[in-house]
Design an enzyme around this catalytic site. Structure first.
Site, PDB file in Angstrom:
ATOM      1  N   GLY A   1       5.776  20.102   6.198  1.00 29.11           N
ATOM      2  CA  GLY A   1       7.045  20.448   5.578  1.00 29.11           C
ATOM      3  C   GLY A   1       8.213  19.631   6.095  1.00 29.11           C
ATOM      4  O   GLY A   1       9.336  19.774   5.611  1.00 29.11           O
TER       5      GLY A   1
ATOM      6  N   SER B   1      16.314  11.286   7.418  1.00 24.35           N
ATOM      7  CA  SER B   1      15.427  12.350   7.897  1.00 24.35           C
ATOM      8  C   SER B   1      16.266  13.474   8.501  1.00 24.35           C
ATOM      9  O   SER B   1      17.427  13.277   8.867  1.00 24.35           O
ATOM     10  CB  SER B   1      14.458  11.815   8.953  1.00 24.35           C
ATOM     11  OG  SER B   1      15.157  11.396  10.111  1.00 24.35           O
TER      12      SER B   1
ATOM     13  N   ASP C   1       2.110  23.864   8.718  1.00 21.72           N
ATOM     14  CA  ASP C   1       3.450  23.789   9.299  1.00 21.72           C
ATOM     15  C   ASP C   1       3.793  25.132   9.937  1.00 21.72           C
ATOM     16  O   ASP C   1       3.366  26.188   9.454  1.00 21.72           O
ATOM     17  CB  ASP C   1       4.484  23.442   8.228  1.00 21.72           C
ATOM     18  CG  ASP C   1       5.743  22.813   8.805  1.00 21.72           C
ATOM     19  OD1 ASP C   1       5.982  21.625   8.538  1.00 21.72           O
ATOM     20  OD2 ASP C   1       6.479  23.508   9.537  1.00 21.72           O
TER      21      ASP C   1
ATOM     22  N   VAL D   1      21.149  10.281  11.946  1.00 22.88           N
ATOM     23  CA  VAL D   1      22.589  10.003  11.888  1.00 22.88           C
ATOM     24  C   VAL D   1      23.118   9.958  10.463  1.00 22.88           C
ATOM     25  O   VAL D   1      24.296  10.246  10.237  1.00 22.88           O
ATOM     26  CB  VAL D   1      22.942   8.680  12.607  1.00 22.88           C
ATOM     27  CG1 VAL D   1      22.660   8.774  14.087  1.00 22.88           C
ATOM     28  CG2 VAL D   1      22.228   7.497  11.988  1.00 22.88           C
TER      29      VAL D   1
ATOM     30  N   LYS E   1      10.306   5.466  20.383  1.00 22.26           N
ATOM     31  CA  LYS E   1      10.792   6.041  21.639  1.00 22.26           C
ATOM     32  C   LYS E   1       9.675   6.227  22.660  1.00 22.26           C
ATOM     33  O   LYS E   1       9.947   6.527  23.829  1.00 22.26           O
ATOM     34  CB  LYS E   1      11.511   7.365  21.357  1.00 22.26           C
ATOM     35  CG  LYS E   1      12.818   7.173  20.591  1.00 22.26           C
ATOM     36  CD  LYS E   1      13.458   8.473  20.189  1.00 22.26           C
ATOM     37  CE  LYS E   1      14.789   8.241  19.489  1.00 22.26           C
ATOM     38  NZ  LYS E   1      14.675   7.438  18.247  1.00 22.26           N
TER      39      LYS E   1
ATOM     40  N   LYS F   1      11.234  16.346  17.964  1.00 16.37           N
ATOM     41  CA  LYS F   1      11.712  14.960  17.956  1.00 16.37           C
ATOM     42  C   LYS F   1      13.133  14.764  18.470  1.00 16.37           C
ATOM     43  O   LYS F   1      13.557  13.637  18.678  1.00 16.37           O
ATOM     44  CB  LYS F   1      11.640  14.401  16.529  1.00 16.37           C
ATOM     45  CG  LYS F   1      10.251  14.447  15.891  1.00 16.37           C
ATOM     46  CD  LYS F   1      10.281  13.871  14.483  1.00 16.37           C
ATOM     47  CE  LYS F   1       8.904  13.897  13.834  1.00 16.37           C
ATOM     48  NZ  LYS F   1       8.503  15.269  13.433  1.00 16.37           N
TER      49      LYS F   1
ATOM     50  N   VAL G   1      13.683   6.830  10.422  1.00 21.04           N
ATOM     51  CA  VAL G   1      13.613   6.774   8.962  1.00 21.04           C
ATOM     52  C   VAL G   1      14.935   7.284   8.402  1.00 21.04           C
ATOM     53  O   VAL G   1      15.529   8.235   8.923  1.00 21.04           O
ATOM     54  CB  VAL G   1      12.424   7.586   8.412  1.00 21.04           C
ATOM     55  CG1 VAL G   1      11.107   6.876   8.699  1.00 21.04           C
ATOM     56  CG2 VAL G   1      12.395   9.001   8.978  1.00 21.04           C
TER      57      VAL G   1
ATOM     58  N   ALA H   1       1.608  14.809  11.910  1.00 25.82           N
ATOM     59  CA  ALA H   1       3.034  14.485  11.901  1.00 25.82           C
ATOM     60  C   ALA H   1       3.874  15.522  12.625  1.00 25.82           C
ATOM     61  O   ALA H   1       5.068  15.311  12.842  1.00 25.82           O
ATOM     62  CB  ALA H   1       3.535  14.329  10.460  1.00 25.82           C
TER      63      ALA H   1
END
Length: 332
Positions: free
Chosen positions: A12, A172, A35, A176, A131, A89, A169, A85
């Site tokens: 999701g 997302s 999810d 930012v 990262k 994050k 990406v 996934a």
């Protein structure tokens, strides 16, 4: 992926939901969306129903760090391919929440990967991040540890493990771009952490296409790196977004520099200096030559880390994480 049963964890989320939609176009035998966020799961399941009404699918609510939920989902749904996934994050949020970051990003990956091996899943794809390269924050270090875990597990069973690593990406959740959009709509200021900070960017659909391409060509144990192009200065991105809104940077909308956040780098790297980049035959997909780790010693360390997670000892967990990922230099 045509004719295969495919499971997507974090299905999701920003990457996971787009991956589900692209996978649906390949006519899999069945698509399982896993999810822990009920609302996100509801949204992607409704969209899949609307756009692909004939597609057999299952929407499974669960946490990748919950072994009962994971084992049951894999046992009942019998996926042949897993795209992992699901991850925490957000760098600043995770800096002082080491246990939660490790439990979800590393222990969750371990639980899912071991369940996949036990069930005879053919292929497992870990979605990673730039990262993870020379990490200066807890999030990056947990993702690097997850990469090492999958490389080690690839040598222990019949499940083929592949890692795909890329940068930010566009648009997302938590990135930012939506933040700047909200700040511009509110009349500013637009907040940038540092005048010189840069990031790699790619669209979500393009990243998902390349993830699927990597799954197709991977033979097991690889770390694929997406070609993200040239890094972009975040200050330039802010200025361009202000101009596109019909305003003038610095006049109508101010830009404020607020300082680097905990664990944040000025620039990100897509591969480690010891990872020789090799071509793959796909212009946007490179192969980072994997570094080899002592599997037995690393496995002992991760078992100790699991015990520390149960005790919620953050200082011990941070020390354990630095042992697991020697290049990790935690920045306040």
């Amino acid at each position: 992926m045509q004719g295969k049963t495919v499971l997507v964890t974090g299905g999701g989320g920003s990457i996971g939901s787009e991956l589900c939609k692209q996978l649906a176009k390949t006519q899999p035998r069945k698509l399982i969306v896993f999810d822990q966020c009920e609302f996100n799961l509801y949204k992607i399941n409704a969209e899949l129903q609307r756009r692909f009404p004939e597609l057999p699918r299952a929407a499974v609510l669960g946490d990748v760090a919950d072994p009962v939920a994971v084992q049951r989902a894999i046992r009942e749904q019998k996926p042949e391919i897993v795209f992992h996934a699901a991850a925490y994050k957000h760098v600043p949020l995770l800096q002082n929440q080491v246990r939660e970051a490790l439990h979800n990003n590393l222990i969750g990956t371990k639980i899912l990967a071991e369940a996949a091996i036990a069930a005879g899943v053919a292929r497992f794809v870990l979605i990673s991040t730039d990262k993870a390269v020379n990490p200066t924050n807890v999030m990056g270090a947990t993702k690097r540890a997850a990469e090492i875990l999958c490389q080690n597990l690839d040598r222990q069973g019949h499940t083929r493990f592949t890692t795909v690593r890329f940068g930010n990406v566009l648009d997302s959740a938590g990135s930012v771009v939506p933040l700047f959009r909200e700040q511009i709509q509110a009349g500013g200021p637009v907040t940038v952490t540092h005048p010189d900070i840069t990031r790699y960017f790619m669209t979500i659909p393009e990243a998902c296409q390349l993830i699927m391409q990597a799954e197709t060509i991977g033979r097991g144990g690889e770390v694929f790196v997406l070609d993200m192009g040239e890094p972009v200065k975040i200050s330039y991105l802010a200025e361009q977004m202000i101009r596109l809104s019909g305003k003038r940077p610095g006049t109508d909308i101010k830009i404020e520099y607020v300082g680097l956040r905990p664990g944040e780098k000025l620039y990100e790297e897509l591969f480690h200096e010891q990872e020789q980049l090799l071509p793959t035959g796909h212009e946007k997909l490179r192969l980072a030559k994997a570094r080899i780790y002592d599997s037995a010693e690393w496995s002992r360390q991760i078992e100790g880390l699991q015990q520390a997670c149960a005790c919620r000892d953050s200082a011990a967990l941070l020390a354990d994480l630095q042992r697991l990922v020697p290049e990790f230099e935690c920045r306040p």
